[in-house]
Design a protein around this motif. Structure first.
Motif, PDB file in Angstrom:
ATOM      1  N   ALA A 199       0.813  -1.182   0.025  1.00 24.69           N
ATOM      2  CA  ALA A 199      -0.074   0.050  -0.118  1.00 24.69           C
ATOM      3  C   ALA A 199       0.831   1.254  -0.052  1.00 24.69           C
ATOM      4  CB  ALA A 199      -0.924   0.052   1.313  1.00 24.69           C
ATOM      5  N   ILE A 200       2.049   1.279   0.785  1.00 21.99           N
ATOM      6  CA  ILE A 200       2.965   2.239   0.752  1.00 21.99           C
ATOM      7  C   ILE A 200       3.589   2.686  -0.432  1.00 21.99           C
ATOM      8  CG2 ILE A 200       4.847   3.476   1.894  1.00 21.99           C
ATOM      9  CD1 ILE A 200       3.945   1.952   4.478  1.00 21.99           C
ATOM     10  N   ILE A 201       4.483   1.437  -1.121  1.00 17.47           N
ATOM     11  CA  ILE A 201       5.242   1.615  -2.070  1.00 17.47           C
ATOM     12  C   ILE A 201       4.418   2.038  -3.369  1.00 17.47           C
ATOM     13  CG2 ILE A 201       6.731   0.179  -3.837  1.00 17.47           C
ATOM     14  CD1 ILE A 201       7.897   0.962  -1.263  1.00 17.47           C
ATOM     15  N   PHE A 202       3.115   1.483  -3.609  1.00 19.67           N
ATOM     16  CA  PHE A 202       2.411   1.873  -4.844  1.00 19.67           C
ATOM     17  C   PHE A 202       1.410   3.019  -4.519  1.00 19.67           C
ATOM     18  CE2 PHE A 202       3.585  -2.599  -5.299  1.00 19.67           C
ATOM     19  CZ  PHE A 202       4.029  -2.366  -6.725  1.00 19.67           C
ATOM     20  N   SER A 203       1.615   3.850  -3.439  1.00 18.40           N
ATOM     21  CA  SER A 203       0.742   5.048  -3.365  1.00 18.40           C
ATOM     22  C   SER A 203       1.429   6.197  -4.106  1.00 18.40           C
ATOM     23  CB  SER A 203       0.624   5.302  -1.927  1.00 18.40           C
ATOM     24  OG  SER A 203       1.808   5.785  -1.377  1.00 18.40           O
ATOM     25  N   PHE A 220       6.378   8.999  -4.123  1.00 18.91           N
ATOM     26  CA  PHE A 220       7.192   9.657  -4.900  1.00 18.91           C
ATOM     27  C   PHE A 220       7.729  11.071  -4.317  1.00 18.91           C
ATOM     28  CE2 PHE A 220       7.695  13.110  -7.875  1.00 18.91           C
ATOM     29  CZ  PHE A 220       8.856  12.770  -8.611  1.00 18.91           C
ATOM     30  N   PHE A 221       6.501  11.787  -3.535  1.00 18.79           N
ATOM     31  CA  PHE A 221       7.137  12.931  -2.864  1.00 18.79           C
ATOM     32  C   PHE A 221       7.915  12.545  -1.819  1.00 18.79           C
ATOM     33  CE2 PHE A 221       3.249  13.747  -5.181  1.00 18.79           C
ATOM     34  CZ  PHE A 221       3.418  15.000  -6.111  1.00 18.79           C
ATOM     35  N   PHE A 222       7.676  11.209  -1.049  1.00 20.66           N
ATOM     36  CA  PHE A 222       8.466  10.932  -0.022  1.00 20.66           C
ATOM     37  C   PHE A 222      10.074  10.846  -0.496  1.00 20.66           C
ATOM     38  CE2 PHE A 222      10.732   6.911   1.499  1.00 20.66           C
ATOM     39  CZ  PHE A 222      10.912   7.362   2.775  1.00 20.66           C
ATOM     40  N   LEU A 223      10.365  10.289  -1.741  1.00 22.13           N
ATOM     41  CA  LEU A 223      11.657  10.326  -2.056  1.00 22.13           C
ATOM     42  C   LEU A 223      12.324  11.458  -2.490  1.00 22.13           C
ATOM     43  CD1 LEU A 223      10.975   7.189  -4.726  1.00 22.13           C
ATOM     44  CD2 LEU A 223      11.957   6.944  -2.314  1.00 22.13           C
ATOM     45  N   LEU A 224      11.484  12.348  -2.627  1.00 20.72           N
ATOM     46  CA  LEU A 224      12.048  13.682  -2.549  1.00 20.72           C
ATOM     47  C   LEU A 224      12.478  14.394  -1.326  1.00 20.72           C
ATOM     48  CD1 LEU A 224       9.924  15.295  -5.543  1.00 20.72           C
ATOM     49  CD2 LEU A 224      12.200  14.107  -5.692  1.00 20.72           C
ATOM     50  N   MET A 284       9.913  -0.101   3.362  1.00 20.69           N
ATOM     51  CA  MET A 284       9.826   1.128   2.854  1.00 20.69           C
ATOM     52  C   MET A 284      11.028   2.003   2.828  1.00 20.69           C
ATOM     53  SD  MET A 284       9.097   4.530   3.460  1.00 20.69           S
ATOM     54  CE  MET A 284       8.480   4.333   5.083  1.00 20.69           C
ATOM     55  N   ALA A 285      11.445   2.169   3.933  1.00 18.61           N
ATOM     56  CA  ALA A 285      12.634   3.060   4.433  1.00 18.61           C
ATOM     57  C   ALA A 285      13.847   2.339   3.576  1.00 18.61           C
ATOM     58  CB  ALA A 285      13.190   2.688   5.928  1.00 18.61           C
ATOM     59  N   LEU A 286      14.122   1.026   3.720  1.00 24.11           N
ATOM     60  CA  LEU A 286      15.324   0.612   2.835  1.00 24.11           C
ATOM     61  C   LEU A 286      15.019   0.678   1.097  1.00 24.11           C
ATOM     62  CD1 LEU A 286      15.797  -2.744   4.569  1.00 24.11           C
ATOM     63  CD2 LEU A 286      17.174  -0.816   4.834  1.00 24.11           C
ATOM     64  N   VAL A 287      13.963   0.651   0.837  1.00 24.39           N
ATOM     65  CA  VAL A 287      13.576   0.986  -0.620  1.00 24.39           C
ATOM     66  C   VAL A 287      14.107   2.226  -0.979  1.00 24.39           C
ATOM     67  CG1 VAL A 287      11.796   1.305  -2.474  1.00 24.39           C
ATOM     68  CG2 VAL A 287      11.981  -0.742  -1.151  1.00 24.39           C
ATOM     69  N   GLY A 288      13.609   3.173  -0.092  1.00 26.78           N
ATOM     70  CA  GLY A 288      13.941   4.691  -0.218  1.00 26.78           C
ATOM     71  C   GLY A 288      15.318   4.888  -0.282  1.00 26.78           C
ATOM     72  N   ILE A 289      16.157   4.210   0.876  1.00 25.82           N
ATOM     73  CA  ILE A 289      17.573   4.351   0.980  1.00 25.82           C
ATOM     74  C   ILE A 289      18.354   3.889  -0.560  1.00 25.82           C
ATOM     75  CG2 ILE A 289      19.796   3.552   2.009  1.00 25.82           C
ATOM     76  CD1 ILE A 289      17.967   3.563   4.583  1.00 25.82           C
TER      77      ILE A 289
END
Length: 399
Positions: free
Chosen positions: A18-22, A26-30, A229-234
Motif C-alpha cells: 500500500a505504501i510503495i504503490f501510493s 514519490f514525494f517521500f523520495l524527494l 519502505m525505508a530500505l527501498v527509499g535508501i
C-alpha cells in the motif's frame, strides 16, 4: 510463534504494498533534498571534535643542542602565532635516526604524526604524504627561527605508507560520517511510524485486524513494512547519489578506510540502521498507537525529534573516548548503541562485538514491542471507562 510470524508477514506485505504503490511515495523520495541543505548549513557541528582529533605531534630526533634551539623557537612563535598554528614537538631521546627505526617508531607510536631528523640547516621530515605536505612549511619556519637566519631552509621529505596517527584520524573521520548518515536517515524515516496507526484506528480497521490476528503480529508486521519502505527509499537515494558521484568523478582511493574494511562497514551500516529504525520505530509505534488524532501525533513530533538528537549527541561525543565510561554507556544504552557501534566499526577491527551488539539491540526491540502491545491492549482495545478517556497521558498510564 510460527502463526504470529506468518500473520506479521501478511500485515507487512499488505502495508508495504500500500505504501510503495501510493502516489505520495514519490514525494517521500524527494524528502531528503531538504535535510541535505540543512546538513550542509550545520557542517560546523563537528568543529570541536575535529580539534580533539587533529592534535599533531612531531617527533624531534636531533642533537640535544639543536633540539633545545628548535623547542625555544617553537615557544617563541607560539606566543605570536598561537599554539594551534604549530604542531606540538616531542623530543625522542636515544634515537638512532636510521630510516627503519623512524618507520617503526611512526607505526608504533600512535601520538606521532611525523618525525624530523637531520640538522637545523638540513632537516628531514618523515611521515605520510598528507602530513608531510601539511607541516613541512611550519617545520621550515621553526628551523629558520632557531637558526636566526633570513635564508630559507630546505626541507627534505621522506614519505611512508601511513602512520598510526594519520590512520587514527582517518578512521575517526569515517566514524563521524557513519554516525551522521545513520542519524540523518533515522530522523527522516523513523518518525513516520508515529502516524502509522492513527488512520486505521479512526476507521476502526485496527479493531477488525485485532479480532483476527494477534496484536503482536500487527505491530511487528507494520514495523517491518515501514522498515522495508525505508530500505527501498535508501536504495533509490544511494543509487542516485552514486550516479552523481560517478558523473562528477573523484579520487575514491582517498576515502578514509574504516578498520573493518569498506565491504563489512557498509554491511554493518545497513544492519545498524535497521536496528536503530526498529528500536525507535517500535517505541514510536507504541506512542502513536495511543494517539487518536493527527494533532496529537504532531504534538509528539517535537519531543520525539529532540529525543533523537540527544541520543545522537551522546554517541557523537563518545567518538574520541573509546573504552571510557561515557563510551561504554553509549554502547550499552539501546537507543544510542547503533550509533556508537558504527563508530567502533570504523576504529576497531574486531568483529565479534558487532554480533553481540546486534543481539542486544534485537532483544530490546522485542521488549519494547511487547510493552507497546500491552499498553495498546490495556488502554485502547477495551471499552467502558477507559474508552471515554480523552487524554493521551491518561491512555498511556492507564489512570
Amino acid at each position: 510463534m510460527i502463526e504470529t510470524i506468518r500473520a506479521a508477514f501478511v500485515i507487512a506485505r499488505r502495508d508495504f504494498t500500500a505504501i510503495i504503490f501510493s502516489k505520495s511515495f514519490f514525494f517521500f523520495l524527494l524528502g531528503p533534498l531538504f535535510p541535505i541543505g540543512i546538513a550542509v548549513a550545520a557542517g560546523g557541528l563537528g568543529a570541536q571534535v575535529s580539534q580533539d582529533i587533529d592534535s599533531p605531534v612531531i617527533g624531534v630526533a636531533m642533537s640535544a643542542a639543536e633540539s633545545d634551539r628548535l623547542l625555544a623557537a617553537h615557544a617563541h612563535l607560539s606566543g605570536s602565532l598561537g599554539t594551534r598554528a604549530l604542531p606540538e614537538l616531542f623530543v625522542l631521546d636515544d634515537f638512532s635516526g636510521r630510516e627503519d627505526d623512524i618507520i617503526a617508531t611512526l607505526h608504533s607510536e600512535k601520538s606521532l604524526t611525523a618525525i624530523v631528523t637531520g640538522s637545523l640547516a638540513a632537516p628531514v621530515l618523515t611521515g605520510s604524504e598528507r602530513d608531510v605536505q601539511r607541516w613541512q612549511g611550519k617545520i621550515a619556519l621553526l628551523a629558520e627561527t632557531a637558526l636566526a637566519q633570513p635564508a630559507p631552509v630546505e626541507i627534505r621529505t621522506t614519505f611512508v605508507e601511513q602512520t598510526s596517527s594519520s590512520s587514527e584520524r582517518n578512521q575517526l573521520l569515517t566514524a563521524q560520517a557513519g554516525q551522521a548518515i545513520l542519524i540523518l536517515l533515522t530522523m527522516i524515516l523513523a518518525g513516520m511510524v508515529l502516524s502509522n496507526l492513527v488512520e486505521e484506528k479512526t476507521n476502526k480497521i485496527i479493531e477488525i485486524l485485532a479480532a483476527a490476528i494477534p496484536m503482536d503480529a500487527i505491530f511487528l508486521g507494520k514495523l517491518f513494512a515501514m522498515l522495508g519502505m525505508a530500505l527501498v527509499g535508501i536504495t533509490v537515494w544511494s543509487t542516485m547519489g552514486l550516479s552523481v558521484a560517478l558523473l562528477v568523478g573523484g579520487n575514491w582511493a582517498a576515502l578514509p578506510s574504516p578498520a573493518v574494511g569498506w565491504p563489512l562497514f557498509c554491511l554493518l551500516l545497513i544492519l545498524y540502521f535497521s536496528m536503530a529504525y526498529l528500536l525507535l520505530g517500535s517505541l514510536f509505534l507504541g506512542i502513536g498507537a495511543m494517539a487518536t488524532t493527527v494533532r496529537e501525533v504532531q504534538t509528539l513530533s517535537m519531543p520525539v525529534t529532540m529525543g533523537q538528537l540527544l541520543v545522537f549527541f551522546l554517541a557523537y561525543s563518545s567518538i574520541t573516548k573509546l573504552g571510557e565510561p561515557v563510551e561504554w554507556f553509549a554502547v550499552l544504552f539501546p537507543f544510542s548503541s547503533p550509533f556508537a557501534m558504527i563508530a567502533r566499526a570504523a576504529q576497531m577491527d574486531n568483529i565479534w562485538q558487532h554480533g553481540l551488539a546486534l543481539v542486544w539491540q534485537a532483544v530490546f526491540t522485542i521488549i519494547i514491542i511487547r510493552f507497546s502491545v500491552m499498553l495498546f491492549r490495556r488502554n485502547v482495545m477495551k471499552s467502558g471507562q477507559a474508552a471515554r478517556k480523552n487524554g493521551l497521558l491518561a491512555r498511556i498510564t492507564g489512570k
